[in-house]
Enzyme design. Structure first.
Site, PDB file in Angstrom:
ATOM      1  N   CYS A  34      20.435   4.364  21.401  1.00  0.00           N
ATOM      2  CA  CYS A  34      20.534   2.954  21.792  1.00  0.00           C
ATOM      3  C   CYS A  34      21.025   2.781  23.227  1.00  0.00           C
ATOM      4  CB  CYS A  34      21.423   2.191  20.821  1.00  0.00           C
ATOM      5  SG  CYS A  34      23.058   2.891  20.654  1.00  0.00           S
TER       6      CYS A  34
ATOM      7  N   ASP B 252      27.024   6.466  27.776  1.00  0.00           N
ATOM      8  CA  ASP B 252      28.315   7.154  27.803  1.00  0.00           C
ATOM      9  C   ASP B 252      28.153   8.668  27.723  1.00  0.00           C
ATOM     10  OD1 ASP B 252      30.405   5.281  28.190  1.00  0.00           O
ATOM     11  OD2 ASP B 252      29.865   4.398  26.270  1.00  0.00           O
TER      12      ASP B 252
ATOM     13  N   GLU C  75      28.369   9.736  21.766  1.00  0.00           N
ATOM     14  CA  GLU C  75      28.451   9.430  23.193  1.00  0.00           C
ATOM     15  C   GLU C  75      29.491  10.269  23.922  1.00  0.00           C
ATOM     16  OE1 GLU C  75      28.745   5.149  23.452  1.00  0.00           O
ATOM     17  OE2 GLU C  75      30.331   5.043  21.993  1.00  0.00           O
TER      18      GLU C  75
ATOM     19  N   HIS D  94      30.880 -14.198  31.262  1.00  0.00           N
ATOM     20  CA  HIS D  94      30.550 -15.258  30.305  1.00  0.00           C
ATOM     21  C   HIS D  94      29.263 -15.977  30.696  1.00  0.00           C
ATOM     22  CE1 HIS D  94      35.032 -15.146  29.837  1.00  0.00           C
ATOM     23  NE2 HIS D  94      34.664 -15.188  28.571  1.00  0.00           N
TER      24      HIS D  94
HETATM   25  C1  PEP Z   1      25.897   3.823  25.323  1.00  0.00           C
HETATM   26  O1  PEP Z   1      26.981   4.251  25.711  1.00  0.00           O
HETATM   27  O2  PEP Z   1      24.820   4.384  25.581  1.00  0.00           O
HETATM   28  C2  PEP Z   1      25.819   2.594  24.523  1.00  0.00           C
HETATM   29  C3  PEP Z   1      24.697   2.188  23.983  1.00  0.00           C
HETATM   30  O3  PEP Z   1      26.949   1.858  24.416  1.00  0.00           O
HETATM   31  P1  PEP Z   1      27.491   0.914  25.610  1.00  0.00           P
HETATM   32  O4  PEP Z   1      26.441   0.855  26.665  1.00  0.00           O
HETATM   33  O5  PEP Z   1      27.775  -0.396  24.993  1.00  0.00           O
HETATM   34  O6  PEP Z   1      28.728   1.656  26.042  1.00  0.00           O
HETATM   35 MG    MG Z   2      28.759   3.453  24.880  1.00  0.00          MG
END
Ligand code: PEP
Ligand code: MG
Length: 592
Positions: free
Chosen positions: A504, A457, A433, A191
């Site tokens: 992303c 992931d 992912e 947090h």
């Molecule tokens: C990822 O897995 O690359 C992703 C962008 O999601 P997170 O990092 O939130 O798991």
């Molecule tokens: Mg992810």
């Protein structure tokens, strides 16, 4: 002699200032026995006054946070807890019948309640213990007078050093009082880290023993970029970090100047460069950093700050509306709750041996349709205020997408029947992912409107390397041939059917990965807000004609070392001097 500590960077920036130690005491106070009816009266009145004062403080913080939706919601929960009639009655009873002073009665009641909450099986309820402790400490502070009072009356700003900070303590501190934060505990998703980021205060957490080592008033340097804290720095360190601070601030100022230049390669190909955000209020900064839209809004952070959000459609709605309205007409990809895995383990009511392979992301959402419907309904309502897209995490099969589409249709029909305004059903995309999503991409694409590669992931699941484990971090490598080849497959299959594909994960801001990602033809890179300017600069020196063949050549390579060397040679010939630091950093930490 200076002491150098390293922890987890929680909020970027550099600050230098005097230490203010905020000790988090246990809720134990001295017992004072009351002898007369008059003393009982006085204590009851002190208690009532403390409650009133605390309520006033919480309301003030809540007002101050009016632009931070999640923080405001958290304060509202604290006000509810403070007003709990059974707790109030319990304290009053103890003062009247056990003849103990107000602070002792409050601390006994709180400790009992805390014990009960901590023992609860349901992690959602167990998590409330932190909030109760937080509210309790405020009431006690108003009865006793503590360091927090001293802190709020300081007239020159300080670096706050503490074992840990409760969310409301952090939220209640004003930017003017605070130069930086250093804590023993916490992680980058704690947090405090989230709030510090949103307040723009440099912070380092997980320092283990900064609270032990620091001396009140001594000079402290916080390097929130690399996760270092230096106590009592020597002249060289002071010079170095003053310079770093100047450079960081100058880079920030530069950002403001270049923000309007769109991201494009040296040979003129436009690239969508968007932002990853965790917090609705961060949307206000995307354009300032020169980003185009939001490529990933990790909505589970709202849930992290306010567990009740899952049952409260209005809270979801306010956050999404703020983001899409702020960015309109630029696109906002809102990812549905991705709880589980390494994120908020304690919120998952199960004891899993392999949480990354367990109840996570879309699986949790589909298993709890009533809660999921609230998020989807809020998204449909928010969609009329801008350009929203919905993205599903952790997808392994097309049936999951079909199920969500069905839910969206039903929710839209219900909103119409109830006369509640909504937008069109937004484009529905998925995160790629898992290797299942890559190998089955042709089965998924007929059901999706867009896809975005979650390389964090995808790397973890492909290489069977826990992304959070320090024991295998040397094996976590997004430039491994098995990961690079999968990215190529996804990009190619999407191109064949004309579907938009972005990325992303952290790889999107890795200087050695960017030439490959562009070479494979991805439409978008979505990166953390503060990295947008650097990534834009890297894009601007790349030539599509060169990286297309470069990317293709890596498909024949046998190891990440080979791929890394090949890209590094290209990059060194292309990237301006200033970015070579970044590349060295990537080589050290392999971009995970
Ligand atoms: C990822 O897995 O690359 C992703 C962008 O999601 P997170 O990092 O939130 O798991
Ligand atoms: Mg992810």
């Amino acid at each position: 002699m200076s002491i150098r500590l390293s922890g987890t960077p929680a909020s970027p920036g550099v600050s230098i200032g005097p230490a203010f130690l905020l000790n988090v005491e246990e809720l134990r106070v001295k017992k004072k026995t009351l002898r007369t009816a008059e003393e009982v009266e006085i204590e009851l009145e002190r208690f009532t006054n403390a409650i009133t004062k605390t309520r006033g403080e919480l309301e003030l913080i809540s007002d101050r946070l009016s632009d931070i939706i999640e923080g405001k919601q958290l304060m509202e929960v604290h006000i509810l807890l403070l007003n709990d009639p059974s707790m109030i009655a319990d304290v009053q009873n103890r003062i009247e019948n056990e003849h103990v002073c107000a602070e002792y009665a409050v601390s006994t009641v709180l400790n009992n309640v805390l014990e009960r909450f901590r023992a609860m099986k349901d992690p959602y309820l167990r998590n409330r213990a932190a909030d109760i402790r937080d509210v309790g400490r405020r009431v006690l502070a108003n009865l006793l007078g503590t360091e927090e009072e001293v802190l709020s009356s300081l007239n020159s700003p300080v670096i706050l050093v503490s074992k840990d900070l409760d969310p409301s303590q952090t939220a209640g501190l004003s930017r003017r009082q605070l130069l930086g934060i250093a804590t023993d505990l916490g992680g980058s998703t704690s947090h405090t880290a989230i709030l510090a980021r949103s307040m723009g205060i440099p912070a380092v957490v997980a320092l283990k023993d900064v609270a032990e080592s620091a001396v009140p008033g001594q000079c402290v340097i916080i390097d929130g970029i690399h996760g270092n804290v230096i106590l009592d720095p020597d002249d060289d360190e002071l010079r170095y970090y003053s310079e770093l601070k100047k450079r960081y601030n100058a880079a920030e100022a530069e950002i403001a100047l270049n923000a309007d230049t769109p991201a494009a390669t040296a040979d003129g190909k436009s690239i969508e460069l968007s932002a990853n955000i965790e917090f609705s209020q961060e949307a206000d900064q995307v354009n300032r950093f020169g980003g185009y839209g939001i490529g990933l809004f990790r909505t589970e952070f709202i849930r992290l700050l306010s567990p009740e959000v899952e049952d409260n459609e209005e809270m979801h709605y306010r956050a999404y509306r703020h983001v899409v309205e702020t960015m309109n007409p630029e696109p906002v990809i809102i990812r549905t709750l991705d709880l589980g895995g390494d994120k908020f383990l304690d919120s998952i009511p199960t004891v899993e041996k392999n949480p990354f392979l367990g109840w996570r992301g879309i699986r949790i959402c589909l298993d709890r349709p009533e809660k999921f419907k609230k998020q989807l309904s809020a998204l449909l309502r928010a969609a009329r205020h801008g350009n929203a897209k919905i993205m599903l995490p952790m997808i392994t099969g097309y049936d999951q997408v079909v199920q969500v589409r069905g839910m969206l249709d039903n929710i839209a029909a219900q909103l119409d029947r109830d006369g509640i305004p909504r937008g069109d059903i937004p484009p529905l995309g998925i995160m790629i992912e898992t290797p299942a999503a890559v190998l089955g991409i042709d089965l998924l694409l007929p059901h999706t409107d867009f896809v975005s590669i979650g390389s964090n992931d995808l790397t973890q699941y492909t290489l069977a390397v826990d992304r959070g484990s320090p024991y295998v971090s040397n094996l976590f490598d997004s430039l491994h041939p098995a990961v690079v080849r999968q990215i190529e497959i996804v990009a190619r299959k999407c191109r064949e059917v004309g579907q938009w594909v972005g990325i992303c994960g952290q790889m999107a801001s890795n200087p050695l990965a960017i030439p490959l990602l562009l070479g494979f033809g991805l439409n978008e890179l979505s990166v953390p807000l503060t990295l947008i300017p650097d990534v834009k600069e890297m894009i601007s020196v790349i030539r599509m004609s060169e990286v297309e063949s470069l990317a293709e050549s890596t498909l024949k390579m046998k190891s990440s070392e080979e791929i890394r060397k090949c890209v590094l040679d290209y990059v060194k010939s292309r990237y301006p001097e200033i970015l070579l630091d970044e590349i060295d950093r990537e080589n050290n930490d392999r971009g995970n």
